[in-house]
Design an enzyme around this catalytic site. Structure first.
Site, PDB file in Angstrom:
ATOM      1  N   HIS A  72       0.582  -1.312   0.168  1.00 54.14           N
ATOM      2  CA  HIS A  72      -0.689  -0.144   0.390  1.00 54.14           C
ATOM      3  C   HIS A  72       1.150   1.020  -0.019  1.00 54.14           C
ATOM      4  CE1 HIS A  72      -4.157  -1.343   1.121  1.00 54.14           C
ATOM      5  NE2 HIS A  72      -3.924  -1.954   0.627  1.00 54.14           N
ATOM      6  N   TYR A 201      -9.195   5.966   6.341  1.00 56.94           N
ATOM      7  CA  TYR A 201      -9.529   6.341   8.440  1.00 56.94           C
ATOM      8  C   TYR A 201     -11.125   7.880   8.172  1.00 56.94           C
ATOM      9  CZ  TYR A 201      -5.839   3.599   9.525  1.00 56.94           C
ATOM     10  OH  TYR A 201      -4.644   3.622   9.409  1.00 56.94           O
ATOM     11  N   PRO A 293      -5.233   1.753  18.467  1.00 58.26           N
ATOM     12  CA  PRO A 293      -4.484   1.021  16.816  1.00 58.26           C
ATOM     13  C   PRO A 293      -4.424   2.065  15.421  1.00 58.26           C
ATOM     14  CG  PRO A 293      -6.624   0.795  17.797  1.00 58.26           C
ATOM     15  CD  PRO A 293      -6.238   1.470  18.812  1.00 58.26           C
ATOM     16  N   LYS A 297       0.977   0.907  14.638  1.00 57.47           N
ATOM     17  CA  LYS A 297       1.747   0.803  15.436  1.00 57.47           C
ATOM     18  C   LYS A 297       2.354  -0.757  15.915  1.00 57.47           C
ATOM     19  CE  LYS A 297       3.499   4.248  12.640  1.00 57.47           C
ATOM     20  NZ  LYS A 297       3.692   3.137  11.721  1.00 57.47           N
ATOM     21  N   TYR A 385       3.262   6.935   8.756  1.00 59.31           N
ATOM     22  CA  TYR A 385       2.836   6.033   9.049  1.00 59.31           C
ATOM     23  C   TYR A 385       3.756   4.415   8.656  1.00 59.31           C
ATOM     24  CZ  TYR A 385      -1.392   3.280   7.621  1.00 59.31           C
ATOM     25  OH  TYR A 385      -2.662   2.318   7.721  1.00 59.31           O
TER      26      TYR A 385
HETATM   27  C1  PHB Z   1      -6.241  -3.666  10.631  1.00 62.84           C
HETATM   28  O1  PHB Z   1      -6.587  -3.742   9.000  1.00 62.84           O
HETATM   29  O2  PHB Z   1      -7.116  -4.007  11.424  1.00 62.84           O
HETATM   30  C2  PHB Z   1      -6.171  -2.028  10.934  1.00 62.84           C
HETATM   31  C3  PHB Z   1      -5.336  -0.999   9.964  1.00 62.84           C
HETATM   32  C4  PHB Z   1      -5.021   0.143  10.099  1.00 62.84           C
HETATM   33  C5  PHB Z   1      -5.016   0.491  11.769  1.00 62.84           C
HETATM   34  C6  PHB Z   1      -5.512  -0.064  12.223  1.00 62.84           C
HETATM   35  C7  PHB Z   1      -6.075  -1.905  12.111  1.00 62.84           C
HETATM   36  O3  PHB Z   1      -4.443   1.419  11.629  1.00 62.84           O
END
Ligand code: PHB
Ligand code: APR
Length: 393
Positions: A72, A201, A293, A297, A385
């Site tokens: 990604h 997000y 989350p 990280k 990130y």
């Molecule tokens: C996930 O795919 O579970 C996931 C992805 C990004 C995040 C948190 C969880 O920031």
């Protein structure tokens, strides 16, 4: 039994450490309180930094992540009904992340450990640590009604937030920093195609949402819920309706729903225990720190810790120098606190804080508007990130 390094905890941190030490010719034993199936069944996040991919390669367990993981190069931020792409690859001279479930990382590590014929003690109960303030530490555990003892040179506490390792350190020797957030994440895993090829997000007046995935046919979605919310209150239909209400029209149109194969609520907290070393005991991963989350990280901090620890132990057994071991805690904590800051910042920016009122929502929207239109601000988000570089020991 005697070994050079006794590793408590057979999650990602413990298993990766064990594999890295094995590759360096350092004998180790993993002591895990659950069954292997239970460890492998846990659903966790799924975004790997390049640093983690490199460590998996060093451990010889990156093959599946490289072929099945999804590279990604960007993420999208959704606010005020519109999506804005952050071109992470373009902003970081080509860096990217790999979407590959932690469950898969754990499976790859468990298979590699088994193939190498290394000792993993599952279903170990009453695990206790002894004399780690000396050069002759020991680990005791019970299994099949018998008490066993492992003599070792070092103990690696990779047993997570609720583990015994940090709990074995005298409170006077620990300094703990903690922040608990006033909400949790209700997560659903479903065998439906992702709504978008990159992560979304979302900051909305109804709260945060995240659209993620595990593959082209398996999706992972989250919505922010109040701390007291219970997963029993959420039917699949209720979840999909709430997620839809937090998406933009195009994503809402594209969303494919289906039965959940996993549904759970996770609390959000920031936590750091300092230092990460106590004599012959070294803490790594969730045993030493927790991040919300939002920044993905958690796993990446755990792998960085054990990358440092395995290198320091290699130096100790190779050059008979303890200098890298002596620097372990400081080096790890510099990276941990930068990830804690980023995870706190991203969580504070993307979630609804009822106590902040309408003014707080407008400030978040203004910061997001600035962020997506500022090369400097977007670059800062992107470089955090994709992951900051490891310090060289
Ligand atoms: C996930 O795919 O579970 C996931 C992805 C990004 C995040 C948190 C969880 O920031
Ligand atoms: N004795 C032996 N094993 C224990 C004990 C104990 N007293 N307590 C806990 N464990 C085991 C748990 O069963 C688990 O398998 O230690 C392991 C810790 O694994 P994780 O909690 O996954 O922590 P870590 O390996 O540091 O990985 C961090 O996992 O939880 C996610 O979000 C977190 O992605 C991050 C990653």
């Amino acid at each position: 039994m005697r070994t050079q390094v006794a590793i408590i905890g057979g999650g990602p941190a413990g298993l990766l450490l064990g594999q890295l030490l094995h590759k360096a010719g350092i004998d180790n034993v993993v002591i895990e309180r659950q069954t292997g199936d239970y460890v492998q069944s846990r659903i966790r996040a799924g975004v790997l930094e390049q640093v983690t991919m490199d460590l998996l390669a060093r451990a010889g367990v990156d093959a599946r992540a490289r072929t099945e993981g999804l590279p990604h190069g960007g993420i999208e931020l959704l606010f005020k009904g519109a999506r804005h792409r952050i071109d992470m690859r373009g902003l970081t001279d080509g860096k990217q992340v790999t979407v590959y479930g932690q469950t898969e990382v754990t499976r790859d590590l468990m298979q590699a450990r088994s193939a190498a014929g290394l000792t993993t003690i599952y279903c170990a109960s009453q695990v206790s640590l002894h004399d780690f303030d000396s050069h002759r530490p020991r680990v005791r555990y019970e299994k099949n009604g018998q008490t066993h003892e492992i003599e070792c040179d070092f103990i690696a506490g990779c047993d997570g937030y609720h583990g015994v390792s940090r709990a074995s350190v005298p409170a006077s020797a620990l300094h703990v920093y903690e922040k608990v957030y006033p909400f949790g994440w209700l997560g659903v895993l479903a065998d439906v195609p992702p709504v978008s090829h990159e992560l979304i997000y979302a900051n909305t007046e109804r709260g945060f949402a995240l659209c993620s995935m595990r593959s082209e046919s398996r999706s992972r979605y989250y919505v922010q819920v109040p701390t007291e919310e219970r997963v029993e209150n959420w039917s699949d239909e209720a979840f999909w309706n709430e997620l839809r209400s937090r998406l933009d029209p195009e994503a809402r149109e594209r969303l494919v729903t289906g039965p959940s194969i996993e549904k759970s609520i996770a609390p959000l907290r920031s936590f750091v225990a300092e230092p990460m070393r106590f004599g012959s005991l070294f803490l790594a991963g969730d045993a030493a720190h927790i991040v919300p989350p939002t920044g993905a990280k958690g796993l990446n901090l755990a792998t960085a810790d054990v990358g440092y620890l395995s290198r320091a132990l290699e130096i100790f057994y190779g050059d008979k120098s303890a200098s890298a071991l002596d620097r372990y805690s400081d080096v790890c904590l510099r990276r941990v606190w930068k990830a804690e800051r980023f995870s706190w910042w991203f969580t504070s920016l993307m979630h609804r804080f009822p106590e902040s009122g309408e003014f707080g929502q407008k400030i978040q929207e203004a910061e997001l508007d600035y962020l997506v239109h500022s090369h400097a601000a977007s670059t800062s988000l992107a470089e955090n990130y994709v992951g900051l570089p490891l310090e060289v020991f």
